[in-house]
Design a protein around this motif. Sequence first.
Motif, mmCIF file in Angstrom:
data_model
loop_
_atom_site.group_PDB
_atom_site.id
_atom_site.type_symbol
_atom_site.label_atom_id
_atom_site.label_comp_id
_atom_site.label_asym_id
_atom_site.label_seq_id
_atom_site.Cartn_x
_atom_site.Cartn_y
_atom_site.Cartn_z
ATOM 1 N N VAL A 109 -6.381 13.155 5.581
ATOM 2 C CA VAL A 109 -6.001 11.761 5.293
ATOM 3 C C VAL A 109 -5.640 11.119 6.637
ATOM 4 C CG1 VAL A 109 -5.140 12.189 2.967
ATOM 5 C CG2 VAL A 109 -3.575 12.351 4.889
ATOM 6 N N THR A 110 -5.498 9.817 6.640
ATOM 7 C CA THR A 110 -5.027 9.206 7.880
ATOM 8 C C THR A 110 -3.567 8.828 7.704
ATOM 9 O OG1 THR A 110 -5.549 6.957 7.280
ATOM 10 C CG2 THR A 110 -7.294 8.207 8.344
ATOM 11 N N MET A 111 -2.828 8.966 8.790
ATOM 12 C CA MET A 111 -1.410 8.626 8.812
ATOM 13 C C MET A 111 -1.251 7.418 9.705
ATOM 14 S SD MET A 111 1.026 10.661 7.556
ATOM 15 C CE MET A 111 2.365 10.203 8.650
ATOM 16 N N THR A 112 -0.389 6.502 9.296
ATOM 17 C CA THR A 112 -0.090 5.388 10.185
ATOM 18 C C THR A 112 1.081 5.786 11.073
ATOM 19 O OG1 THR A 112 -0.802 3.927 8.458
ATOM 20 C CG2 THR A 112 0.400 2.933 10.269
ATOM 21 N N LEU A 140 -13.031 11.709 5.647
ATOM 22 C CA LEU A 140 -12.018 10.857 5.044
ATOM 23 C C LEU A 140 -12.403 10.418 3.634
ATOM 24 C CD1 LEU A 140 -9.355 9.412 5.668
ATOM 25 C CD2 LEU A 140 -10.714 7.439 6.300
ATOM 26 N N ARG A 157 5.950 6.113 -2.525
ATOM 27 C CA ARG A 157 6.625 4.911 -2.063
ATOM 28 C C ARG A 157 5.607 3.942 -1.451
ATOM 29 N NH1 ARG A 157 11.072 6.712 1.719
ATOM 30 N NH2 ARG A 157 9.739 8.526 2.002
ATOM 31 N N ASP A 163 7.952 11.534 9.080
ATOM 32 C CA ASP A 163 8.224 11.397 7.647
ATOM 33 C C ASP A 163 6.905 11.285 6.912
ATOM 34 O OD1 ASP A 163 9.148 10.916 5.151
ATOM 35 O OD2 ASP A 163 10.015 8.937 5.581
ATOM 36 N N LEU A 164 6.609 12.272 6.113
ATOM 37 C CA LEU A 164 5.333 12.264 5.402
ATOM 38 C C LEU A 164 5.423 11.502 4.095
ATOM 39 C CD1 LEU A 164 4.150 15.911 6.078
ATOM 40 C CD2 LEU A 164 3.396 13.816 7.170
ATOM 41 N N GLY A 165 6.603 10.950 3.814
ATOM 42 C CA GLY A 165 6.741 10.097 2.646
ATOM 43 C C GLY A 165 6.677 10.846 1.330
ATOM 44 N N ASP A 166 6.912 12.155 1.358
ATOM 45 C CA ASP A 166 6.852 12.904 0.104
ATOM 46 C C ASP A 166 8.240 13.056 -0.498
ATOM 47 O OD1 ASP A 166 7.824 14.559 2.065
ATOM 48 O OD2 ASP A 166 6.914 16.369 1.248
ATOM 49 N N GLY A 167 9.209 12.342 0.061
ATOM 50 C CA GLY A 167 10.545 12.362 -0.518
ATOM 51 C C GLY A 167 11.412 13.493 -0.030
ATOM 52 N N THR A 226 -5.189 4.953 3.265
ATOM 53 C CA THR A 226 -6.295 5.599 2.553
ATOM 54 C C THR A 226 -5.817 6.272 1.267
ATOM 55 O OG1 THR A 226 -5.949 7.579 3.877
ATOM 56 C CG2 THR A 226 -7.606 6.031 4.649
ATOM 57 N N LEU A 227 -4.520 6.276 1.037
ATOM 58 C CA LEU A 227 -4.002 6.892 -0.183
ATOM 59 C C LEU A 227 -3.746 5.819 -1.235
ATOM 60 C CD1 LEU A 227 -1.610 9.549 1.334
ATOM 61 C CD2 LEU A 227 -3.973 9.803 0.580
ATOM 62 N N ARG A 247 -6.026 4.620 -10.564
ATOM 63 C CA ARG A 247 -5.441 4.541 -9.232
ATOM 64 C C ARG A 247 -5.811 3.207 -8.574
ATOM 65 N NH1 ARG A 247 -6.590 10.302 -6.607
ATOM 66 N NH2 ARG A 247 -5.390 11.551 -8.051
ATOM 67 N N VAL A 258 1.327 15.323 -0.524
ATOM 68 C CA VAL A 258 1.581 13.998 0.031
ATOM 69 C C VAL A 258 0.493 13.019 -0.397
ATOM 70 C CG1 VAL A 258 1.529 12.723 2.213
ATOM 71 C CG2 VAL A 258 2.923 14.778 2.008
ATOM 72 N N ALA A 259 -0.750 13.516 -0.397
ATOM 73 C CA ALA A 259 -1.883 12.647 -0.685
ATOM 74 C C ALA A 259 -2.131 12.519 -2.184
ATOM 75 C CB ALA A 259 -3.126 13.189 0.004
ATOM 76 N N GLY A 260 -1.366 13.232 -2.978
ATOM 77 C CA GLY A 260 -1.627 13.210 -4.412
ATOM 78 C C GLY A 260 -2.969 13.832 -4.747
ATOM 79 N N ARG A 261 -3.343 14.846 -4.016
ATOM 80 C CA ARG A 261 -4.644 15.477 -4.229
ATOM 81 C C ARG A 261 -4.489 16.974 -4.453
ATOM 82 N NH1 ARG A 261 -8.182 12.695 0.608
ATOM 83 N NH2 ARG A 261 -7.866 10.551 -0.035
ATOM 84 N N ARG A 279 2.869 4.188 1.253
ATOM 85 C CA ARG A 279 3.655 4.198 2.489
ATOM 86 C C ARG A 279 3.075 5.143 3.541
ATOM 87 N NH1 ARG A 279 8.131 1.698 3.190
ATOM 88 N NH2 ARG A 279 9.198 2.083 5.148
ATOM 89 N N VAL A 280 2.465 6.220 3.104
ATOM 90 C CA VAL A 280 1.996 7.234 4.043
ATOM 91 C C VAL A 280 0.734 6.775 4.772
ATOM 92 C CG1 VAL A 280 1.167 9.598 4.283
ATOM 93 C CG2 VAL A 280 2.986 9.062 2.662
ATOM 94 N N SER A 281 -0.207 6.220 4.024
ATOM 95 C CA SER A 281 -1.493 5.924 4.632
ATOM 96 C C SER A 281 -2.241 4.893 3.813
ATOM 97 C CB SER A 281 -2.313 7.207 4.713
ATOM 98 O OG SER A 281 -3.664 6.908 4.931
ATOM 99 N N LEU A 296 -7.528 19.511 -4.583
ATOM 100 C CA LEU A 296 -8.708 18.809 -4.057
ATOM 101 C C LEU A 296 -8.816 19.022 -2.555
ATOM 102 C CD1 LEU A 296 -8.335 15.411 -5.882
ATOM 103 C CD2 LEU A 296 -10.033 17.171 -6.338
ATOM 104 N N ARG A 298 0.836 -1.198 0.000
ATOM 105 C CA ARG A 298 0.000 0.000 0.000
ATOM 106 C C ARG A 298 0.869 1.245 0.000
ATOM 107 N NH1 ARG A 298 0.419 2.661 4.947
ATOM 108 N NH2 ARG A 298 0.302 1.445 6.855
ATOM 109 N N ASP A 324 8.067 8.931 -6.401
ATOM 110 C CA ASP A 324 7.357 9.903 -5.567
ATOM 111 C C ASP A 324 6.467 9.195 -4.563
ATOM 112 O OD1 ASP A 324 8.445 12.095 -6.624
ATOM 113 O OD2 ASP A 324 6.719 12.695 -7.861
#
Lengths: 389, 383
Positions: free
Chosen positions: B93-96, B66, A233, B160-164, A63-64, A202, B195-198, A59-61, B201, A57, A231
């Motif tokens: 969004v939700t973050m783990t 969400l 991950r 780390d928001l994972g956006d590189g 839900t993404l 997606r 980060v969310a690719g939105r 990496r961030v969430s 939006l 899935r 971009d």
Amino acid sequence: MTLASLAVRNLARHKVRSGLTVLAFAVAVLAFVLARTVVAAWHAGEDGAAVDHLATRNRVSFTLVLPRGYIDTVRAVPGVRAATFANWFQGRDPRDPRHVFTSLAVDAATYLDVFTEIQLPAAARARWLADKQGVILGAELATRLGVTDGDTLVLNGTIYPGEWRFRVAGRFTTDERAPSRRHLLLRWDYLNDSLPAWRRERLGWIVSRVDATASTAAVSEAIDLAFASNDVRTLTMSERAVQQSFRGMLAALLAALDAASAALLAIMALILGNAIAMGVRERTAEYAVLTAIGFRRRHLAGLVLGEALATAAAGAGLGLALSYLLVDRALGGWIEDNFSGFFPWFHTPPSVMLAALGLALAVGAGAALVPAARVGRLAVADALRRVDE
Amino acid sequence: MTPVTYHLRSLLVRAPTSVAAAVGVGLVVFVCAAVLMLLGGLRHALTVADDPRRAVVLREGSEAELTSQFEAGHASRVAAAPEVEAAQAEVVVTMTLARADGGGAANAVLRGVGPASLALRPELRVIAGRRPTPGAAHELLVGRALLGRYHGMHLGGTLDLGDGSSPAQVVGVFAAAGSPTESEIWADLGLVQTVAGRRGLYSSMLVRLRHADDFARLAAWVAEDRDAGLVAERERDYLDRQGDRLAGFLLGIGALLGVCFWLAAAIGVTVTMHAQIARRRREIGVLRALGFTRASVLTGFLFEASIISVAGAALGVGGAALLADARFSLVNVTNWSQLIFELRLSAGVVGAALGIALVSGLLGGLVPALRAASIPPAHAVKR
């Protein structure tokens, strides 16, 4: 007359008291089984998850989403036997919007190759592959929604707005505890083609089945490595770990249920200990007589212990019978029907029943310790002299 | 009624039995009070920031922030409504997050916020550190409920928001009067969208109306734009809806267990009182021979049962009071993230606990007391 039958006869001397004690004990056992059943059912998904499945899935969430091309990359990773993908759809039945069930948009061509626990008749599979608007769903869910093969099914989208029309291509069955048992699966290509341009192409997540010879840890590392410089991950975990992390969300509630279970054991001990102690106190003079005519102290302690164990066994038996009637005959089906998102499987596993029985007997023995010790210490002359207090 | 001292001393003479019965009732009261405190805490968290002028705009049919998504153009039309005093579109969004105690992972809401987000929520105060500098994308504000529970959730901690790019840093901690917002991480709107690719939006829009009674007009204005497919809802109703699903879940489990506990306690009191009375037939006969009526013997023994239950209630409430303000984390099923709230001990909870104890005591004591009342005076002389 044996000691055991003497113990049982002693219980029969106060029928109302013994009956009530058994009943109270049974209710406590019932509550204990209920609490443990919730915990066990909440963990059922972990046991049902296949060990050779890896879920990839964002990496961030969770839900993404992932770009569509990722599926091809995953399929090319050595050790991956088959891979498929899915997106949350989470439609609601407009006639019953409070009924929450899991609906996923999946790749019809490959999904069943990975989720081999889904048993779908070949004809239904052919219909599903031929009909873009086709859906397949778990047999129990179909009954709950009141649809059968060939019916039209309308769902309201929660993630994807609007009214969605489907045709039921088939109903499947799975292993009882499989997480997919009450899923509804629609076709990803149908969803994708119906979406506005900005939401297309997606994937929610990718699930791969690993070769029997490959190591799941190595394959999941290899998958994540393949996207390490992108971009978006990925995070790959075994399906069991995914289930566990979902389950972890209720950790505090489960801890509370554990505390309640412990409190119930204490209540069982109190109910039983009190009743046994009362009986022992009343029969002090009798025990003295028994000692005087040659019974050993361990015989008397055994008598008290036997009474406690007989009561505990009767109470536990009644409690288990009640819990079977309540959970397996009534509540379980209703919970599965209405809360399949949380509890696709809600039954009392035999392990819980055995644990309840074992703990009830242990509590019974424990509750008898103090009165039994008192009987053991009894001095004959004192006991005979003692009057009703 | 038979003399109070007679009953109190009777209880003392049989202290072990009385204490066991009271502890049994106490455990029941404790469990029931804990469930009520849990529900009370949840209700409090969801209503603490109740402002009738606030409304939430979501994509129709999405149930929660969400699952809601809409385009920026539609958002600006809503913000331009004449009833709107201030508005802010946000993305959720939700973050783990990894739990700090090593016990696995949990999800938290990551909210992308804009310039008006803080002002729209006057209950929100920065209690440590500072507000993020406007334009500084990688600065985070975290709710105090998350502090210490998850890795990186402390002042100066990173995520780390994972956006590189480089990880974002926690520059401030906020309190929000115990509302669900306290379980959230706030970051720059643009960053979260990336980060969310939105990009472009939004998930939701928080609106403050000029007047509380403007809501109907705003709802009509929002509904008018059929293309957008948005819907406005009072914030209170939105939170209530989330609370109902959570509370229903808790209440279902709690009620089932509570009834069992309560039954067990009532029967336990019955057994105790029953045995007491069987052994005290002679005493009771004497009381009757002395001239106490059946009614006074009945009330006397009910009094004895209620003393046991009141003592049990005191024990149970005392134990439950130790739980007050303890933090409880529960998954909010509408957005699959953790909602952390405090258990609340209120007068209502104490009253309900006392009621539960008294009812179980009186109900459990009734049949034995009736038996006691039916003992004839002749028993005084029989042996």
